[in-house]
Structure formats: structure tokens, C-alpha cells
Motif scaffolding. Structure first.
Motif, PDB file in Angstrom:
ATOM      1  N   GLU A  82       0.723  -1.186  -0.081  1.00 33.05           N
ATOM      2  CA  GLU A  82       0.055  -0.039  -0.039  1.00 33.05           C
ATOM      3  C   GLU A  82       0.830   1.200   0.115  1.00 33.05           C
ATOM      4  N   GLU A 116      -5.196   8.191  -0.465  1.00 31.09           N
ATOM      5  CA  GLU A 116      -5.962   6.960  -0.278  1.00 31.09           C
ATOM      6  C   GLU A 116      -5.027   5.792   0.275  1.00 31.09           C
ATOM      7  N   GLU A 119      -3.714   5.684   3.510  1.00 28.50           N
ATOM      8  CA  GLU A 119      -4.581   5.507   4.575  1.00 28.50           C
ATOM      9  C   GLU A 119      -4.870   3.690   4.438  1.00 28.50           C
ATOM     10  N   HIS A 120      -4.871   3.220   3.527  1.00 26.76           N
ATOM     11  CA  HIS A 120      -4.930   2.080   3.549  1.00 26.76           C
ATOM     12  C   HIS A 120      -3.837   1.159   4.231  1.00 26.76           C
ATOM     13  N   SER A 122      -2.207   2.666   6.633  1.00 29.48           N
ATOM     14  CA  SER A 122      -2.375   3.140   8.120  1.00 29.48           C
ATOM     15  C   SER A 122      -3.261   2.131   8.575  1.00 29.48           C
ATOM     16  N   LYS A 123      -4.398   1.926   7.879  1.00 28.59           N
ATOM     17  CA  LYS A 123      -5.491   1.063   8.583  1.00 28.59           C
ATOM     18  C   LYS A 123      -4.856  -0.224   9.003  1.00 28.59           C
ATOM     19  N   LEU A 124      -4.257  -0.727   8.047  1.00 34.00           N
ATOM     20  CA  LEU A 124      -3.798  -2.124   8.293  1.00 34.00           C
ATOM     21  C   LEU A 124      -2.879  -2.175   9.588  1.00 34.00           C
ATOM     22  N   GLU A 126      -3.087  -0.068  12.107  1.00 36.86           N
ATOM     23  CA  GLU A 126      -3.882  -0.004  13.164  1.00 36.86           C
ATOM     24  C   GLU A 126      -4.454  -1.405  13.329  1.00 36.86           C
ATOM     25  N   TYR A 127      -4.897  -2.247  12.402  1.00 33.88           N
ATOM     26  CA  TYR A 127      -5.507  -3.488  12.592  1.00 33.88           C
ATOM     27  C   TYR A 127      -4.820  -4.321  13.466  1.00 33.88           C
ATOM     28  N   TYR A 194     -13.097  -8.286   6.785  1.00 29.22           N
ATOM     29  CA  TYR A 194     -12.684  -6.931   6.805  1.00 29.22           C
ATOM     30  C   TYR A 194     -12.030  -6.850   5.334  1.00 29.22           C
ATOM     31  N   VAL A 198     -14.032  -4.621   2.881  1.00 29.60           N
ATOM     32  CA  VAL A 198     -13.730  -3.058   2.608  1.00 29.60           C
ATOM     33  C   VAL A 198     -12.611  -2.925   1.366  1.00 29.60           C
ATOM     34  N   TYR A 199     -11.474  -4.054   1.708  1.00 34.18           N
ATOM     35  CA  TYR A 199     -10.497  -3.623   0.960  1.00 34.18           C
ATOM     36  C   TYR A 199     -10.584  -4.070  -0.753  1.00 34.18           C
TER      37      TYR A 199
END
Ligand SMILES: *[C@@H]1O[C@H](CO)[C@@H](O)[C@H](O)[C@H]1NC(C)=O
Ligand SMILES: [Fe+2]
Length: 236
Positions: A82, A116, A119-120, A122-124, A126-127, A194, A198-199
Motif C-alpha cells: 500500500e 488513499e 490510509e490503506h 495506516s488502517k492495516l 492499526e488493525y 474486513y 472493505v479492501y
């Protein structure tokens, strides 16, 4: 600056020492309390001299993380993918921003795509953190990738973007497969759900949008040449 740092160190150490004292007062007799206090005082002085904040915390609670290693490793690779996509789009955005190319529509499109993708990533991260799998090191987790630079035409950039998104989609599908596991208790349904919902959802819609843009731009350029690209850019 060093003074401020030293003061903060001292403060942190003092707080820790006080807490430790309070705890040891409860559980030990007077003689060993004095011993303990002297020991801590020496440690404090030493740490202060080294300007080295090294307060021992309580043991980190590690009993609950339950993600399987192959899945975690694939997640870490996906984060890097990402980030790679993000920096690649940033390079494209910069290209369309140069005053000799000057396609503000394309530039804005790719700046947005870069944001974007970051952010993808970052979200991973955070996960992984939410699942307790971001424990000791971020070494190898975030690396600055090398990216392709070229004298992209509008079409060439959209086609490169499409290729990149196809690779990312494949990589997410592989990640899903890995996290489904092979054994009886390997599956990680929460993460798989998820990633799928989402992805993959976003990947498929993104690919469709890019394909449509490529078609439209090709049609406009086949009849209007450079003017086609100019008009397409205005409308992005
Ligand atoms: C980039 O491509 C354009 C269009 O083909 C051309 O006019 C321009 O000279 C090229 N620029 C460079 C730096 O190669
Ligand atoms: Fe992405």
C-alpha cells in the motif's frame, strides 16, 4: 534542550521510584525497605548521569494475541504494498504538476490516490495493533520504496495505475487466502471479512473506474488528439 530532557527523565524516574516504594512498603519489612530505597537511589543517579530514560514498565500482557504467523507476515507485506502504491501515485501526481506537463486534473487525481493508499497502509497497521500483533518492532514494516518515474501521457499513467491496482488486488486475494489458513483453527474470519468487505470492495470499484476512464480518454484522443487529453483533464 538537554536540560529539559534531563528534567523529564528525572521526573519520570522519580514517579516510578515513588510508585515502587509504595509497593515495596506494603510487602517488606523496614530493613529491606531501606536497602531497596538505596538501591533505587543509586539506579536513579546512574540513569540521570547517562541522560538515559530507561524506566522499567510492568510486563506487557501478551497472553491474548492469536493471529497466525503467516497471516501476520502477509499483512506486513501488504502494508508495504500500500505504501508503495501511495508513493508511486505521488510520483505521477508530481509529473502532472510540472509546469511543462500541466494537467491539474490528473495531478489532483493522483494526489488523492496517493493519500488513499497511505490510509490503506495506516488502517492495516492499526488493525495489527488492535489485534495485539504490533509488539516489539516496526523494523521492515515501513520502508520507503523506489518508484517508477516516466514521461507519462494521460493514457500511460492510467494504464500504469490499472496495472498497479491489479497487482494490489491479487496481493489482497493472496493475503485473504493465507489468513483463511489451512488447519482446523487457522482461520481468521474477522480479518478475512474486513479485507473482503472493505479492501477488495474498493479495489474492484477502483479498477472499474480506471477501466472506464481509459476507454473514455482513448475515444476522446482518437478523434481529438491532444485536445482530447486536455478536455478529459478538465473534467476529472
Ligand atoms: C514528454 O513527452 C512529451 C509528449 O510526448 C514531449 O513533448 C516531451 O518533450 C517529453 N518530455 C521529456 C522530458 O522527455
Ligand atoms: Fe490500496
Amino acid at each position: 534542550m538537554m536540560k529539559v530532557f534531563a528534567s523529564i527523565c528525572l521526573l519520570v524516574v522519580l514517579v516510578a521510584v515513588n510508585q515502587a516504594q509504595a509497593e515495596s512498603l506494603v510487602s517488606t519489612n523496614h530493613g529491606s525497605v531501606m536497602q531497596e530505597l538505596n538501591k533505587q537511589k543509586n539506579e536513579k543517579v546512574q540513569e540521570n548521569e547517562n541522560l538515559n530514560c530507561n524506566v522499567r514498565t510492568n510486563a506487557i500482557f501478551k497472553a491474548w494475541p492469536d493471529m497466525k504467523t503467516p497471516c501476520v507476515n502477509s499483512m506486513r507485506k501488504q502494508i508495504q504494498k500500500e505504501i508503495h502504491a501511495s508513493v508511486q501515485y505521488l510520483a505521477m501526481a508530481a509529473h502532472f504538476s510540472t509546469d511543462t506537463v500541466n494537467r491539474p486534473g490528473f495531478a489532483e487525481h493522483f494526489f488523492k490516490a496517493a493519500k488513499e493508499e497511505r490510509e490503506h497502509g495506516s488502517k492495516l497497521v492499526e488493525y495489527l495493533s488492535m489485534r495485539g500483533e504490533l509488539t516489539d518492532t516496526v523494523k521492515n514494516l515501513i520502508q520507503v520504496p523506489t518508484v517508477k518515474t516516466a514521461n507519462w501521457s494521460g493514457i500511460a499513467a492510467l494504464e500504469d495505475a490499472f496495472k498497479l491496482e491489479t497487482e494490489v488486488t491479487k496481493s489482497i486475494r493472496d493475503l485473504i487466502k493465507t489468513c483463511e489458513g489451512t488447519g482446523k483453527d487457522d482461520n481468521d474470519y474477522h480479518l478475512v471479512d474486513y479485507l473482503t468487505g472493505v479492501y477488495l470492495e474498493e479495489q474492484l470499484h477502483g479498477q472499474r473506474e480506471l477501466a472506464g476512464q481509459i476507454t473514455t480518454l482513448e475515444k476522446m484522443m482518437s478523434t481529438h488528439g491532444e485536445l482530447g487529453e486536455f478536455l478529459f483533464d478538465k473534467n476529472m
